[in-house]
Design an enzyme around this catalytic site. Sequence first.
Site, PDB file in Angstrom:
ATOM      1  NE  ARG A 173      -3.866  -1.816   1.991  1.00  0.00           N
ATOM      2  CZ  ARG A 173      -3.960  -2.893   2.658  1.00  0.00           C
ATOM      3  NH1 ARG A 173      -2.922  -3.029   3.600  1.00  0.00           N
ATOM      4  NH2 ARG A 173      -4.934  -4.040   2.539  1.00  0.00           N
ATOM      5  CE  LYS A 184      -0.481  14.196 -13.812  1.00  0.00           C
ATOM      6  NZ  LYS A 184      -0.816  14.661 -15.268  1.00  0.00           N
ATOM      7  CD  GLU A 220       7.205  17.257 -22.562  1.00  0.00           C
ATOM      8  OE1 GLU A 220       6.388  18.113 -22.050  1.00  0.00           O
ATOM      9  OE2 GLU A 220       6.868  16.440 -23.265  1.00  0.00           O
ATOM     10  CE  LYS A 272       5.624  17.684 -13.757  1.00  0.00           C
ATOM     11  NZ  LYS A 272       5.909  16.334 -14.543  1.00  0.00           N
ATOM     12  CD  GLU A 322      -3.800  17.173 -15.017  1.00  0.00           C
ATOM     13  OE1 GLU A 322      -2.755  16.722 -14.705  1.00  0.00           O
ATOM     14  OE2 GLU A 322      -4.458  17.380 -16.247  1.00  0.00           O
ATOM     15  NE  ARG A 340       0.737  17.607 -12.416  1.00  0.00           N
ATOM     16  CZ  ARG A 340       1.338  16.689 -11.773  1.00  0.00           C
ATOM     17  NH1 ARG A 340       0.946  16.398 -10.577  1.00  0.00           N
ATOM     18  NH2 ARG A 340       2.301  16.058 -12.428  1.00  0.00           N
ATOM     19  CG  ASN A 387      -2.112  18.614 -19.963  1.00  0.00           C
ATOM     20  OD1 ASN A 387      -1.118  17.818 -19.624  1.00  0.00           O
ATOM     21  ND2 ASN A 387      -3.227  18.343 -19.181  1.00  0.00           N
ATOM     22  CG  HIS A 425       1.304  17.669 -23.939  1.00  0.00           C
ATOM     23  ND1 HIS A 425       2.139  18.652 -23.900  1.00  0.00           N
ATOM     24  CD2 HIS A 425       2.223  16.382 -23.561  1.00  0.00           C
ATOM     25  CE1 HIS A 425       3.190  18.304 -23.477  1.00  0.00           C
ATOM     26  NE2 HIS A 425       3.160  16.866 -23.448  1.00  0.00           N
ATOM     27  CG  HIS A 442      -1.350  13.299 -25.886  1.00  0.00           C
ATOM     28  ND1 HIS A 442      -1.647  13.719 -24.559  1.00  0.00           N
ATOM     29  CD2 HIS A 442       0.022  12.625 -25.732  1.00  0.00           C
ATOM     30  CE1 HIS A 442      -0.853  13.550 -23.760  1.00  0.00           C
ATOM     31  NE2 HIS A 442       0.191  12.787 -24.170  1.00  0.00           N
ATOM     32  CG  HIS A 461       5.322  12.942 -25.872  1.00  0.00           C
ATOM     33  ND1 HIS A 461       4.188  12.894 -25.858  1.00  0.00           N
ATOM     34  CD2 HIS A 461       5.888  13.479 -24.776  1.00  0.00           C
ATOM     35  CE1 HIS A 461       3.706  13.748 -24.901  1.00  0.00           C
ATOM     36  NE2 HIS A 461       4.777  14.153 -24.431  1.00  0.00           N
TER      37      HIS A 461
HETATM   38  N1  LIG Z   1       5.180  11.104 -14.927  1.00  0.00           N
HETATM   39  C1  LIG Z   1       5.142  11.824 -15.720  1.00  0.00           C
HETATM   40  O1  LIG Z   1       4.649  13.004 -14.986  1.00  0.00           O
HETATM   41  C2  LIG Z   1       5.530  12.025 -16.945  1.00  0.00           C
HETATM   42  C3  LIG Z   1       6.010  13.146 -17.860  1.00  0.00           C
HETATM   43  C4  LIG Z   1       6.250  12.986 -19.256  1.00  0.00           C
HETATM   44  C5  LIG Z   1       6.694  11.647 -19.563  1.00  0.00           C
HETATM   45  N2  LIG Z   1       6.441  10.700 -18.792  1.00  0.00           N
HETATM   46  C6  LIG Z   1       6.705   9.270 -19.391  1.00  0.00           C
HETATM   47  O2  LIG Z   1       7.833   9.287 -19.688  1.00  0.00           O
HETATM   48  C7  LIG Z   1       8.286   8.117 -20.766  1.00  0.00           C
HETATM   49  C8  LIG Z   1       9.274   8.934 -21.698  1.00  0.00           C
HETATM   50  O3  LIG Z   1      10.434   9.100 -20.723  1.00  0.00           O
HETATM   51  P1  LIG Z   1      11.928   8.764 -21.628  1.00  0.00           P
HETATM   52  O4  LIG Z   1      11.833   9.506 -22.962  1.00  0.00           O
HETATM   53  O5  LIG Z   1      12.929   9.043 -20.586  1.00  0.00           O
HETATM   54  O6  LIG Z   1      11.886   7.273 -21.852  1.00  0.00           O
HETATM   55  P2  LIG Z   1      12.764   5.832 -21.488  1.00  0.00           P
HETATM   56  O7  LIG Z   1      12.608   5.799 -20.080  1.00  0.00           O
HETATM   57  O8  LIG Z   1      12.275   4.628 -22.317  1.00  0.00           O
HETATM   58  O9  LIG Z   1      14.011   6.479 -21.759  1.00  0.00           O
HETATM   59  C9  LIG Z   1      14.506   6.515 -23.251  1.00  0.00           C
HETATM   60  C10 LIG Z   1      15.578   5.748 -23.716  1.00  0.00           C
HETATM   61  O10 LIG Z   1      16.900   6.073 -23.026  1.00  0.00           O
HETATM   62  C11 LIG Z   1      17.556   5.279 -22.285  1.00  0.00           C
HETATM   63  N3  LIG Z   1      18.398   5.792 -21.152  1.00  0.00           N
HETATM   64  C12 LIG Z   1      17.816   6.683 -20.243  1.00  0.00           C
HETATM   65  N4  LIG Z   1      18.610   7.290 -19.655  1.00  0.00           N
HETATM   66  C13 LIG Z   1      19.983   7.019 -20.261  1.00  0.00           C
HETATM   67  C14 LIG Z   1      21.254   7.616 -20.265  1.00  0.00           C
HETATM   68  N5  LIG Z   1      21.669   8.685 -19.347  1.00  0.00           N
HETATM   69  N6  LIG Z   1      22.167   7.350 -21.219  1.00  0.00           N
HETATM   70  C15 LIG Z   1      21.787   6.408 -22.085  1.00  0.00           C
HETATM   71  N7  LIG Z   1      20.511   5.912 -22.208  1.00  0.00           N
HETATM   72  C16 LIG Z   1      19.720   6.434 -21.381  1.00  0.00           C
HETATM   73  C17 LIG Z   1      16.429   4.246 -21.824  1.00  0.00           C
HETATM   74  O11 LIG Z   1      17.113   2.957 -21.448  1.00  0.00           O
HETATM   75  C18 LIG Z   1      15.386   4.233 -23.166  1.00  0.00           C
HETATM   76  O12 LIG Z   1      15.955   3.265 -23.688  1.00  0.00           O
HETATM   77  C19 LIG Z   1       6.740   8.109 -21.274  1.00  0.00           C
HETATM   78  O13 LIG Z   1       6.556   6.871 -20.755  1.00  0.00           O
HETATM   79  C20 LIG Z   1       5.986   9.365 -20.665  1.00  0.00           C
HETATM   80  O14 LIG Z   1       4.703   8.672 -20.503  1.00  0.00           O
HETATM   81  C21 LIG Z   1       5.810  10.774 -17.638  1.00  0.00           C
HETATM   82 ZN   LIG Z   2       5.044  15.689 -22.681  1.00  0.00          ZN
END
Ligand SMILES: NC(=O)c1ccc[n+]([C@@H]2O[C@H](COP(=O)([O-])OP(=O)(O)OC[C@H]3O[C@@H](n4cnc5c(N)ncnc54)[C@H](O)[C@@H]3O)[C@@H](O)[C@H]2O)c1
Ligand SMILES: [Zn+2]
Length: 341
Positions: free
Chosen positions: A101, A123, A165, A207, A217, A221, A225, A228, A232, A244
């Site tokens: 939990r 999130k 972003e 942020k 949100e 918040r 977006n 987006h 999206h 994205h």
């Molecule tokens: N929670 C939130 O508020 C929020 C906000 C924006 C995006 N997201 C989520 O984030 C995700 C996208 O994030 P992302 O682009 O980081 O994706 P990811 O975590 O898949 O990373 C992208 C790639 O980079 C690699 N990587 C990460 N750090 C590295 C480093 N220092 N050196 C080399 N390779 C590295 C990873 O292994 C992966 O292959 C989506 O799922 C999206 O929904 C969440």
């Molecule tokens: Zn985004």
Amino acid sequence: LLAELPRLLRDRVPAHRWVIIADDTVARLYAGPLLAAFAGAPREPLLVRFPAGERYKTRETWATLTDTLIEAGCGRDTGVIALGGGVTGDVAGFVAATYLRGIPVVQVPTSLVAMIDSAVGGKTGVDTSAGKNLVGAFHPPRLVVVDPEAAATLSRAERAQGLVEAVKHGAILDARYVAELVRALPSLLEGESASTEAAVLRSIEIKASVVARDEREGDYRQILNFGHTIGHALEQASGYTLTHGEAVAIGMVLEADLGERLNVTAAGTREQVELAVQALGLPSRPAPATDVEAVLRFVGADKKRRAGGVRMVLLGELGRVAPGDGWSHPVHDEAVRAVLD
Ligand SMILES: NC(=O)c1ccc[n+]([C@@H]2O[C@H](COP(=O)([O-])OP(=O)(O)OC[C@H]3O[C@@H](n4cnc5c(N)ncnc54)[C@H](O)[C@@H]3O)[C@@H](O)[C@H]2O)c1
Ligand SMILES: [Zn+2]
């Protein structure tokens, strides 16, 4: 900072046992140094890996990770270290949100997307076949530790994803930041650590200020977006051939254009947003082959749709969101079609 993580944790997070969750790519690069930093700690952290990539941000990965914690006998005194990009932060955060939990999570973002955006704000969640981020929870991290030197091992294209972003953060709340980003872009795209640190710091300030005011949100918040709603829809209509970041880059330009046409956004704002996006080397207009009807359908399916029409966050000018009915404005489909054509 990775080397200092054990000390930071000792001082700030009440856990006696640590589980590091990382994807295989990040584990290969950073788990060794992180585990070395824990040498001499009362208990060696448990490293748990999963395959890299958005397609592993699933309930199945959540289940496997959770089972590993159960099998290892992790109790309530355990904390999770989410070491990696946004996928790892979201799925490991969701494991922490639900395990017994809820146990503490510490976000240690290594991609620029995660440093600039996803590690802050609480999130967490996973995708399902019906869509992205459909199952999840709010679970704020106890601590976020960003080592900007990790940006050095990212590709240029991955860095650009995060910088979109950052431009968005400037577009909604700080026009000067947009100008600073554009000026620093050559070194930011190279992953140079001082300029990365400056951008990460400013983006997190922005942020965090938004999330502190409206964590769940309720209304405010949603200004995060910006770009987006159309973004999206473009991403989905392309069958995810657009990344994205590319989709949001175009989305910000089109939403600025839309705001200008509705006389909500000051003339010239679209051009400023477009110049920033182009400086990043990202597309600023939809590809000619874009299926406009599909985009409109996905705009309608967007979570921001309320009775009678789509609601969108619009800029007043660069660096300021225009208050509307709350923080969004009703927009007719025809207005969206007009900027897509
Ligand atoms: N929670 C939130 O508020 C929020 C906000 C924006 C995006 N997201 C989520 O984030 C995700 C996208 O994030 P992302 O682009 O980081 O994706 P990811 O975590 O898949 O990373 C992208 C790639 O980079 C690699 N990587 C990460 N750090 C590295 C480093 N220092 N050196 C080399 N390779 C590295 C990873 O292994 C992966 O292959 C989506 O799922 C999206 O929904 C969440
Ligand atoms: Zn985004």
